[in-house]
Design an enzyme around this catalytic site. Sequence first.
Site, mmCIF file in Angstrom:
data_model
loop_
_atom_site.group_PDB
_atom_site.id
_atom_site.type_symbol
_atom_site.label_atom_id
_atom_site.label_comp_id
_atom_site.label_asym_id
_atom_site.label_seq_id
_atom_site.Cartn_x
_atom_site.Cartn_y
_atom_site.Cartn_z
ATOM 1 N N CYS A 2 20.040 2.917 1.286
ATOM 2 C CA CYS A 2 20.332 1.984 2.357
ATOM 3 C C CYS A 2 21.826 1.992 2.662
ATOM 4 C CB CYS A 2 19.903 0.566 1.955
ATOM 5 S SG CYS A 2 18.198 0.459 1.368
ATOM 6 N N ILE A 52 11.711 2.917 0.693
ATOM 7 C CA ILE A 52 11.249 4.024 -0.155
ATOM 8 C C ILE A 52 10.213 3.534 -1.161
ATOM 9 C CG2 ILE A 52 11.932 5.778 -1.835
ATOM 10 C CD1 ILE A 52 13.004 6.368 0.953
ATOM 11 N N GLY A 75 20.421 2.557 -3.037
ATOM 12 C CA GLY A 75 20.111 3.512 -4.095
ATOM 13 C C GLY A 75 18.700 3.374 -4.606
ATOM 14 N N ASP A 99 12.043 -1.853 -6.770
ATOM 15 C CA ASP A 99 13.096 -1.756 -7.774
ATOM 16 C C ASP A 99 14.207 -2.766 -7.491
ATOM 17 O OD1 ASP A 99 13.777 -0.319 -5.476
ATOM 18 O OD2 ASP A 99 14.927 1.192 -6.549
ATOM 19 N N GLY A 370 19.391 20.483 -6.071
ATOM 20 C CA GLY A 370 19.893 21.072 -7.312
ATOM 21 C C GLY A 370 21.344 20.767 -7.613
#
Length: 603
Positions: A2, A52, A75, A99, A370
Amino acid sequence: MCGIAGIIYKDKNSVKEETLKKMTDKMSHRGPDAEGFFTSQNVGLGHRRLSIIDISNSANQPFFLDNKHVLVFNGAIYNYLEIKQELKQNGYSFKTTSDTEVLIAAYDFWGEDCVKKFNGMWSFAIFDSKKNKLFCSRDRFGVKPFYYYVDENKFLFASEIKPILEIEKIEKVNLQVLLQYLVINVSDETNETFFENILKLPGSHNLTYDLSTNQYNIYKYYDIPYKEEVGKLNLEESIDLFEKEFENSVKLRLRSDVKIGSALSGGLDSSYVVSVASKILNDSDERENFTAVTVGSIDNDNDESELARLTTDVLGVNHDIITPKSDEFKDTFEEVILKHEEPFGGISIYMQKFLMKEANKLGIKVFLGGQGADEVLLGYSRYTAAYLRSHNIFNKVKFLRNVRSHYNISIVEGIATYFYFSNFFVKKTRFKVRAKALKNKYFDIVDFSRAKSLTKSYKNIFELQKHEIFWCQLPELLKWEDKNSMAYSIESRLPFLDYNLIETCLSINNNYKIREGWSKYILRKNLEKYLPDEITYNKRKIGFEPPLKYWWPRSEEILEVINNSKIIREISKKKFTFIADRDLEWRLYNIAVWERLYNMKIE
């Protein structure tokens, strides 16, 4: 993922919601799904949400815990389910499956130490009305940004710089950061930005603001420990431990209520991410919704799309390839410089931008990558200097014989790398050559202390890796990753930056990371289980290398833009007629365009 913003007025003036909205509107791309505000006298918090986990409205922010705490959070806390269970055992109940609610409850129970429980990426601010303070934190490795500005009247913070500029018009360039960018080719050696007095909260740090005294304190809550028991493991045990920790990291980062994908080049790191993610999703029958995305190059010399296609064919993973043309680069040229807010390292940023744009087009909101593998597994050729310094003459000779297969460089290049990166006198001489066009008075004020400290760290590989993870190398890459991904409302998740994995990798015997003529040996041994040798034992390292000769050919126009910059005219001895170093040419050009877009001045 966000966007957050906040204001504290020291003179006790009330914060207005429309002022906060001005800030959050500047980063609507970070959170297109919802917006929210909280004001309490001289304190204000704003939020833009990218949904999310628990995409319902009940998880919107600012998020309240009773009448005690108010949270704005950017996050993801990957281990939120485990923390939630522990909190339930201590009497907490939950109204959402997010979360976010776990984070604020964790703060209520553990206080500022809650961040030590988190495995994730975050920057957040909690208004604690009972203690009359603001508690802010940034994740261990600074994956999520936290910018702030403070003067005698106010304290501002945000996920990006533009919201701060909306309240405090800053047009003075931070000369030290600009000179380090030009001469040393780094821009994240400190907590400063290219904008005078706009700062960054470093990774692994908390900030507490006492609203009673208007004093704030910044302190470090985490450092990477060396685990002796891991360093004593044999080769097979080290390979197995790396595999276990990496799989755990990927599992956590696959927790999502939206579509997931992954970046995929022809290299080792993203190939391993896709391989492990594919295996885990296959076990849960969710692989059909997983797509690997590759950005190809119109220059066949650095195009990795065929290697990426080989990977997805073997794994049976959905694959999408986007190959940007020169016109697409030109059309988006200034847009990217504006969105990145500060000058950046090179045109490879545009390759990553096109990757994120394509992922967004495919409906992907969580995107694995990665990033971080080279820093934790000794992937860069410059690590040859540290490796050589840590071995006796016999092993030095043995290593140099294999250096071409280690890092695809010659013995002569390996020796040159050793002297350049392990000797500050040699390095500073190179800096002087690079800065020959600078006026002496500007070269003389460049602060080389961090560069010197980095050179000293080459005596100890563990300290070197820590230095590059916390300063210089990784912070730059993560800043660019965040700007590119969030420009397209994508949450970028990086399995190689799980703190448990990093602690393991940095403690594993270095002779297992570089072995039998191969870098990243423990990764390659695990990748053997998934992919053919054409991928697993590929020596060439390309990454997001752009088709430079097509996108960025030499031209008089480039020199004209550089020479028209007031900042560059002030710091340079004379006009530029030819710049042999194309990387330096880009940095000069980037400064000139950034100067115009943000109306920057040297004084």
